[in-house]
Design a protein around this motif. Structure first.
Motif, PDB file in Angstrom:
ATOM      1  N   LEU A 119      35.361  11.305   7.108  1.00  0.00           N
ATOM      2  CA  LEU A 119      34.777  10.091   6.524  1.00  0.00           C
ATOM      3  C   LEU A 119      35.659   8.871   6.784  1.00  0.00           C
ATOM      4  O   LEU A 119      35.235   7.900   7.401  1.00  0.00           O
ATOM      5  CB  LEU A 119      34.570  10.285   5.019  1.00  0.00           C
ATOM      6  CG  LEU A 119      34.150   9.052   4.210  1.00  0.00           C
ATOM      7  CD1 LEU A 119      32.819   8.519   4.703  1.00  0.00           C
ATOM      8  CD2 LEU A 119      34.094   9.368   2.727  1.00  0.00           C
ATOM      9  N   ALA A 122      36.310   8.069  10.600  1.00  0.00           N
ATOM     10  CA  ALA A 122      35.165   7.504  11.312  1.00  0.00           C
ATOM     11  C   ALA A 122      34.934   6.048  10.922  1.00  0.00           C
ATOM     12  O   ALA A 122      34.663   5.195  11.774  1.00  0.00           O
ATOM     13  CB  ALA A 122      33.918   8.333  11.027  1.00  0.00           C
ATOM     14  N   GLU A 139      25.771   3.230  12.701  1.00  0.00           N
ATOM     15  CA  GLU A 139      26.658   4.399  12.785  1.00  0.00           C
ATOM     16  C   GLU A 139      27.442   4.585  11.488  1.00  0.00           C
ATOM     17  O   GLU A 139      27.682   5.710  11.041  1.00  0.00           O
ATOM     18  CB  GLU A 139      27.617   4.244  13.960  1.00  0.00           C
ATOM     19  CG  GLU A 139      26.971   4.422  15.329  1.00  0.00           C
ATOM     20  CD  GLU A 139      28.013   4.422  16.428  1.00  0.00           C
ATOM     21  OE1 GLU A 139      29.000   5.185  16.295  1.00  0.00           O
ATOM     22  OE2 GLU A 139      27.864   3.658  17.402  1.00  0.00           O
ATOM     23  N   GLU A 142      25.164   6.188   8.953  1.00  0.00           N
ATOM     24  CA  GLU A 142      24.989   7.607   9.245  1.00  0.00           C
ATOM     25  C   GLU A 142      26.211   8.413   8.828  1.00  0.00           C
ATOM     26  O   GLU A 142      26.094   9.517   8.268  1.00  0.00           O
ATOM     27  CB  GLU A 142      24.729   7.798  10.743  1.00  0.00           C
ATOM     28  CG  GLU A 142      24.468   9.241  11.134  1.00  0.00           C
ATOM     29  CD  GLU A 142      24.176   9.393  12.616  1.00  0.00           C
ATOM     30  OE1 GLU A 142      24.063  10.541  13.077  1.00  0.00           O
ATOM     31  OE2 GLU A 142      24.075   8.356  13.320  1.00  0.00           O
ATOM     32  N   THR A 143      27.392   7.865   9.085  1.00  0.00           N
ATOM     33  CA  THR A 143      28.633   8.547   8.710  1.00  0.00           C
ATOM     34  C   THR A 143      28.714   8.750   7.207  1.00  0.00           C
ATOM     35  O   THR A 143      29.085   9.827   6.713  1.00  0.00           O
ATOM     36  CB  THR A 143      29.853   7.738   9.188  1.00  0.00           C
ATOM     37  OG1 THR A 143      29.800   7.602  10.612  1.00  0.00           O
ATOM     38  CG2 THR A 143      31.144   8.413   8.787  1.00  0.00           C
TER      39      THR A 143
END
Length: 405
Positions: A119, A122, A139, A142-143
């Motif tokens: 987490l 990213a 993105e 989504e993460t």
């Protein structure tokens, strides 16, 4: 000549008489084999107890080369063993000293920072990009969703970050890192009360119930929590109300013995868990302990009968003492399924706090935020390993810093 012959005859006769007498004496002194019965009658004046009373000498020793008599099952008290060497008293097992709470907090933060928490890694990688466009923000969403943060918290975090980055116009990784830290801390919510209600009342102990589904580690959590409380100089008693899982009571008692904490349990498999819990609390009241920890059997949230039974355990305890804490143990790797479990348990027994286990080695740290948002109940304890002291109070800022370190 005749006189000499007569003397010889007399000598021979004398020798024969002496030999006969000697042989007779030897025979009367020998004990024929089998003279005494192998089984004694207590009323027999020769071979039983009366023989000694009458002064008759009975030979108890077996003949040389024979086996000793079979064990009679009689236990000889130590004070009657005569010259026999007294058996040494068994040594008391050495008690372990649980790690102080502050020490384990620092160690758990370091362990979380080194774990596989994708987490934070990213998010930092995305926000440190030279160009943060719409694709990058997607993105990031989504993460966060993959980390089980939940839809609503994810949108809040992304919107707040987008606004702050836009206003500042900064691309400096340190500034972006600080923005992300501040927004994550807001989501984890450091204002929630995460203290454990383990202070003794005026005349009764604090009572803590630990609940959850099968396999999340409730019994282990109770044992580790006992160590946390012992490290805080609390007088603790354990109640083994998980009467269905084989060896659960023995497992809990072993945890207690390691730190000198007693356990109330039933020796009957399948005993009424409410009865065991009741007796544990009663023993806690009588013993004037500080905290009684009640371990309960695992149950699936969709099994109505078992969930009703859990409610019964709580009601029975409350006949003599208030239940101060109901801690729900959740496996951090279960993700959204953990939310479903939490909702049902909360409806049955009014959850007051969450214990999140197996948080190490998972990218799903966002479950902390999702659970708190769903239930309005704080995560109070986290576990990051299988060690005896791998359980510690949860700290919002420390948790976020570990994720982003």
């Amino acid at each position: 000549m005749n006189e000499t012959l007569a003397i010889v005859i007399y000598v021979v006769i004398a020798l024969a008489v002496v030999g006969s007498v000697a042989a007779l004496l030897v025979r009367t002194r020998r004990t024929p084999k089998g003279m005494y019965p192998t089984t004694r009658d207590a009323n027999d004046p020769v071979t039983g107890a009366g023989a000694h009373a009458a002064g008759t000498d009975v030979l108890d020793a077996p003949p040389t080369g024979t086996a000793p008599p079979a064990e009679t099952g009689v236990v000889v008290p130590d004070d009657l063993r005569g010259l026999e060497e007294a058996a040494p008293a068994p040594e008391a097992p050495a008690l372990e000293t649980p790690e102080p709470v502050q020490g384990r907090l620092a160690r758990l933060r370091a362990r979380l920072a080194k774990s596989n928490n994708a987490l934070g890694k990213a998010l930092l990688a995305l926000l440190a990009s030279d160009k943060i466009d719409e694709d990058v923000w997607e993105e990031i969403e989504e993460t966060l969703l993959l980390a089980d943060l939940g839809t609503e918290p994810t949108m809040e975090l992304v919107d707040a970050l987008r606004e702050r980055v836009k206003i500042s116009g900064s691309r400096d990784p340190q500034e972006v890192h600080q923005m992300l830290r501040e927004e994550l801390i807001k989501l984890v919510d450091p204002t929630m009360d995460r203290t454990l209600a383990t202070d003794r009342h005026a005349d009764k102990p604090a009572v803590v119930m630990v609940v959850g589904v099968n396999g999340v580690g409730k019994t282990t959590t109770v044992g580790k929590l006992a160590r946390v409380l012992v490290a805080e100089d609390k007088d603790v008693l354990l109640g083994a109300a998980d009467t269905f899982r084989a060896a659960a009571a023995e497992q809990l008692a072993t945890w207690g013995q390691r730190v000198g904490v007693p356990t109330v349990k039933s020796d009957v498999d399948g005993a009424d868990p409410a009865s065991v819990a009741f007796e544990a609390v009663k023993a806690g009241i009588d013993g004037e302990v500080d905290v009684v920890l009640i371990d309960t059997a695992g149950r699936l949230q969709n099994k109505v009968g078992l969930m009703d039974e859990l409610g019964k355990v709580k009601r029975v305890i409350e006949k003599q003492a208030e239940v101060d804490e109901v801690l729900l143990v959740l496996d951090a790797t279960t993700g959204q399924n953990g939310l479903m479990q939490a909702k049902v348990f909360s409806e049955v027994v009014n959850i007051t706090g969450i214990v999140l286990t197996k948080l190490d080695g998972t990218a799903k740290g966002g479950i902390v935020v999702a659970i708190q948002r769903t239930l309005g109940v704080p995560v109070k304890l986290i576990g990051l390993g299988e060690g005896a002291d791998d359980l510690a109070p949860f700290e919002a800022e420390g948790f976020v810093d570990a994720l982003l370190s």
